[in-house]
Design an enzyme around this catalytic site. Structure first.
Site, PDB file in Angstrom:
ATOM      1  N   HIS A 112       0.820  -1.221   0.000  1.00 22.18           N
ATOM      2  CA  HIS A 112       0.000   0.000   0.000  1.00 22.18           C
ATOM      3  C   HIS A 112       0.854   1.273   0.000  1.00 22.18           C
ATOM      4  O   HIS A 112       0.306   2.383   0.026  1.00 22.18           O
ATOM      5  CB  HIS A 112      -0.939   0.032   1.208  1.00 22.18           C
ATOM      6  CG  HIS A 112      -2.000  -1.028   1.176  1.00 22.18           C
ATOM      7  ND1 HIS A 112      -2.889  -1.154   0.140  1.00 22.18           N
ATOM      8  CD2 HIS A 112      -2.300  -2.008   2.059  1.00 22.18           C
ATOM      9  CE1 HIS A 112      -3.704  -2.173   0.379  1.00 22.18           C
ATOM     10  NE2 HIS A 112      -3.361  -2.713   1.529  1.00 22.18           N
ATOM     11  N   ASP A 151      -3.024 -10.579  -2.630  1.00 22.79           N
ATOM     12  CA  ASP A 151      -3.575 -10.110  -1.354  1.00 22.79           C
ATOM     13  C   ASP A 151      -5.050  -9.764  -1.549  1.00 22.79           C
ATOM     14  O   ASP A 151      -5.471  -9.352  -2.628  1.00 22.79           O
ATOM     15  CB  ASP A 151      -2.801  -8.869  -0.903  1.00 22.79           C
ATOM     16  CG  ASP A 151      -3.110  -8.464   0.523  1.00 22.79           C
ATOM     17  OD1 ASP A 151      -2.300  -8.778   1.416  1.00 22.79           O
ATOM     18  OD2 ASP A 151      -4.162  -7.827   0.754  1.00 22.79           O
ATOM     19  N   HIS A 153      -6.623  -7.291  -0.394  1.00 25.66           N
ATOM     20  CA  HIS A 153      -6.750  -5.851  -0.591  1.00 25.66           C
ATOM     21  C   HIS A 153      -6.012  -5.437  -1.867  1.00 25.66           C
ATOM     22  O   HIS A 153      -4.932  -5.956  -2.154  1.00 25.66           O
ATOM     23  CB  HIS A 153      -6.159  -5.084   0.592  1.00 25.66           C
ATOM     24  CG  HIS A 153      -6.790  -5.427   1.910  1.00 25.66           C
ATOM     25  ND1 HIS A 153      -6.388  -6.512   2.650  1.00 25.66           N
ATOM     26  CD2 HIS A 153      -7.792  -4.836   2.607  1.00 25.66           C
ATOM     27  CE1 HIS A 153      -7.110  -6.574   3.763  1.00 25.66           C
ATOM     28  NE2 HIS A 153      -7.971  -5.576   3.749  1.00 25.66           N
ATOM     29  N   ASP A 240      -4.853 -12.937   3.088  1.00 23.14           N
ATOM     30  CA  ASP A 240      -6.091 -12.537   3.752  1.00 23.14           C
ATOM     31  C   ASP A 240      -7.342 -12.805   2.924  1.00 23.14           C
ATOM     32  O   ASP A 240      -8.429 -12.360   3.273  1.00 23.14           O
ATOM     33  CB  ASP A 240      -6.030 -11.056   4.169  1.00 23.14           C
ATOM     34  CG  ASP A 240      -5.374 -10.170   3.143  1.00 23.14           C
ATOM     35  OD1 ASP A 240      -5.131 -10.637   2.016  1.00 23.14           O
ATOM     36  OD2 ASP A 240      -5.097  -9.001   3.460  1.00 23.14           O
TER      37      ASP A 240
END
Length: 440
Positions: A112, A151, A153, A240
């Protein structure tokens, strides 16, 4: 003695001294339980699986990627130098042919973190995959790189760093941004004017299971990789998407992650998210390691796994297939889309508002790119964050043409120091970083 089919390197770095808080999901236990599982399974006793100790990245390694505001030392801790260094260590082992594949099980994570960094976003301060990639490009002459971010996200930081780079293919498979942080990663996000189609987002609906994720890998990711023909494939191996993860809404399993790894065959994997610390991560990581090594992982299964509970509904399946079809359509039409997007512009701009959720910082960027057919283009970023520094950052790409080199230096040389707290030049063609402090 068991033997790995593919010699595989591992780096573990739990970062005992770094956590957002003692009870935060992003803490050292994420890797401690994995280490216990690896020892219990006897994975490090398998011939051909080699453990390395992480080195540290240098200041210059970080500055190839980031503009750290107000400086690198305000953004990074020792753990960040070692986490990125663990990825670099594995990359060097792969490039030096000490191992065929490598997995950096390190934290803090990084996907990120944008090119400009004022603080922490989504638990990330600096982008450890990008630091690793730009190091091996500089040290080993690697050019075409594919990053597949699995991931849950969206990897918005990695997307930002490579938005204008035609030599980097960034693919992110993630939970739809309308339902999960960071609220981005949509089908329409295809890359900048000099790299349209090099950014590929595959947003999947909540409750997607292994069936849907593996469909995206087989039907979309693998054909695109085959056509792009990267020299290196990097997997941002977030975990995740697991059915038990406390902050996401997907239904992947340890067997699914291992199957994904078998299909993808990444040269290098780097751990990202994954917060089901006891019930998922030890099994998922062990499965990924065995899959990278080309070994049997059929015995690995979470104690509470129930295939009926994680089965994907017909509605989710239809959504997944429709999304994948659209991704492929965009890929096949990328040249036409680039012509429409670019028009006859010589310079193109975009304004961005970026929120640093971990540090509660609001940043506004005005970005300008030189439209170019020969390279990634000279890039100028005017960045101001509330209560922070106001900077001008100029980026010159590695394979720069002369026109873009001149444009980049013109922006840097003509910038007025009275208007900015700092003015940076990141010249990747010469592997130099400059700061302008003298009055104009």
């Amino acid at each position: 003695m068991l033997r790995a089919k593919h010699k595989t390197g591992l780096v573990f770095f739990p970062a005992f001294d770094w956590a957002i808080s003692p009870t935060h999901p992003e803490r050292e236990e994420r890797l401690l339980y994995t280490q216990d599982q690896v020892f219990e399974e006897g994975i490090l006793d398998i011939e051909g699986i080699v453990e390395y100790k992480p080195d540290l990245v240098t200041k210059k390694d970080v500055q190839r990627v980031h503009f750290c505001v107000p400086d690198l030392w305000a953004v990074m801790t020792e753990s960040h130098f070692i986490s990125a260094g663990g990825a670099k260590t594995i990359a060097m082992a792969v490039m030096d042919k000490q191992v065929e594949r490598g997995f950096a099980l390190v934290r803090p994570p990084g996907h990120h973190a944008n090119r400009v960094v004022h603080g922490a976003r989504g638990f990330c301060n600096v982008n450890i995959e990008a630091i690793m990639i730009e190091y091996i490009r500089q040290a080993y002459g690697v050019n075409r790189v594919a990053i597949v971010d699995t991931d849950c996200h969206h990897g918005d930081g990695t997307q930002d760093i490579y938005w204008h780079d035609p030599d980097t293919l960034f693919i992110s498979i993630h939970q739809d941004g309308r339902t999960l942080y960071p609220g981005s990663g949509f089908l329409s996000e295809l890359g900048g004017p000099n790299a349209v189609g090099r950014t590929i987002n595959i947003p999947l609906p909540p409750n997607t299971s292994g069936e849907g994720i593996l469909h995206a890998i087989q039907e979309v990711v693998l054909p695109i990789l085959k056509e792009f023909q990267p020299e290196i494939v990097v997997n941002s191996a977030g975990q995740d998407n697991h059915y038990s993860d406390p902050i996401t809404n997907m239904n992947f399993s340890a067997q699914g992650y291992a199957a994904l790894t078998t299909l993808l065959k990444p040269d290098i994997a780097v751990l990202e998210g994954g917060y089901a610390i006891e019930g998922a991560l030890p099994y998922v990581n062990a499965g990924i390691i065995l899959a990278m090594a080309g070994m049997d992982y059929s015995h690995l299964q979470e104690p509470d796994f129930d295939p009926v509970k994680v089965r994907q509904s017909p509605e989710v399946s239809r959504w997944v297939h429709k999304t994948c079809d659209k991704v492929l359509e965009n890929w096949h039409q990328r040249r036409h889309l680039a012509e429409v997007y670019r028009g006859d512009h010589q310079l193109m701009s975009r304004a961005r508002d970026i929120y640093y959720d971990t540090d509660n910082i609001h940043e506004h960027q005005q970005e300008t790119i030189r439209v170019c057919d020969r390279c990634g283009g000279a890039l100028k970023i005017d960045s101001a964050a509330q209560g922070m520094k106001h900077i001008l950052a100029v980026h010159i790409p590695r394979n720069v043409c002369e026109g873009c080199r001149q444009q980049g230096y013109q922006w840097f040389d003509s910038a007025d120091t009275s208007q900015y707290d700092k003015i940076y030049l990141q010249d990747r063609s010469g592997d130099v970083m400059k700061e302008k402090t003298e009055p104009s």
